[in-house]
Design a protein around this motif. Structure first.
Motif, mmCIF file in Angstrom:
data_model
loop_
_atom_site.group_PDB
_atom_site.id
_atom_site.type_symbol
_atom_site.label_atom_id
_atom_site.label_comp_id
_atom_site.label_asym_id
_atom_site.label_seq_id
_atom_site.Cartn_x
_atom_site.Cartn_y
_atom_site.Cartn_z
ATOM 1 N N LYS A 111 0.821 -1.217 0.000
ATOM 2 C CA LYS A 111 0.000 0.000 0.000
ATOM 3 C C LYS A 111 0.855 1.268 0.000
ATOM 4 C CE LYS A 111 -3.943 1.841 2.582
ATOM 5 N NZ LYS A 111 -4.799 1.643 3.757
ATOM 6 N N TYR A 112 2.006 1.216 0.683
ATOM 7 C CA TYR A 112 2.905 2.379 0.817
ATOM 8 C C TYR A 112 4.318 1.974 0.385
ATOM 9 C CZ TYR A 112 -0.940 3.587 3.964
ATOM 10 O OH TYR A 112 -2.175 3.830 4.508
ATOM 11 N N HIS B 124 4.414 5.525 5.531
ATOM 12 C CA HIS B 124 3.171 4.816 5.848
ATOM 13 C C HIS B 124 1.946 5.706 5.634
ATOM 14 C CE1 HIS B 124 0.442 2.402 8.566
ATOM 15 N NE2 HIS B 124 0.997 1.460 7.823
ATOM 16 N N GLY B 125 2.001 6.554 4.611
ATOM 17 C CA GLY B 125 0.870 7.412 4.281
ATOM 18 C C GLY B 125 0.733 8.661 5.130
#
Length: 190
Positions: A96-97, A128-129
């Motif tokens: 995702k990241y 991590h966003g």
């Protein structure tokens, strides 16, 4: 009135000659039998525009491939694979990241001696966003066409919405604080 023009020198980080590590610390009931893993970053790139005379114009940027972190400790392969799996899937969520980016648009530079400087990077870390301000202090030495920078800093995983992992039902878990250490080599771009 005469003005002097200061030239910024563009340096590119030499990842093969550089070292970037993360130290995690175990806590919990069985932390004495756990260990404090050292994680190495294998795939990163960066560049810096640097001139000790132009502190308002110097800048630094680094990009890390999140899935390139690996356990450096001498542990069993099974344990290494499990720690790296947890780190990629649960901690960093690398699917995702995939990228970690640090940018410091301005450096504060203090001359410490001939070709030696202390540099404060007032940058931002995207991890991590989450993007947060992350100051970093580095010792910098310039040798001809090579720049060396070293230092360390602490960050809290929870500041980046990362939940520190625990195993064995919480009997061993990692502390929130991580210690990052770096020894960077950058070479003047021709």
């Amino acid at each position: 009135m005469e003005t002097t023009k200061t030239t910024l020198v563009h340096y590119v980080v030499d990842a093969r000659a550089s070292r970037l590590t993360v130290q995690a610390f175990a806590t919990g009931l069985l932390s004495a039998v756990g260990h404090n893993p050292t994680i190495g970053v294998r795939n990163f790139s960066g560049d810096v525009n640097f001139s000790p005379e132009a502190i308002q114009s110097s800048e630094f940027k680094m990009s890390i491939q999140a899935n390139s972190l690996s356990v450096q400790d001498d542990i069993a392969d099974k344990d290494r694979r499990e720690i790296e799996r947890l780190m990629n899937e649960q901690v960093l969520e690398t699917a995702k990241y995939p990228e970690i980016v640090y940018e410091a648009p301005m450096l504060s530079i203090t001359r410490m001696g001939e070709s030696l400087y202390t540099t404060v990077l007032d940058g931002s870390l995207a991890l991590h966003g989450v993007t947060r301000r992350q100051p970093v202090t580095a010792r910098v030495a310039v040798f001809g066409t090579m720049l060396r920078a070293s230092g360390d800093f602490i960050l809290k995983q929870t500041d980046y919405e990362i939940k520190p992992i625990s195993v064995a039902g919480g009997a061993i878990k990692l502390k929130d604080e991580l210690k990052f250490s770096f020894e960077m080599v950058a070479r003047e771009e021709e």
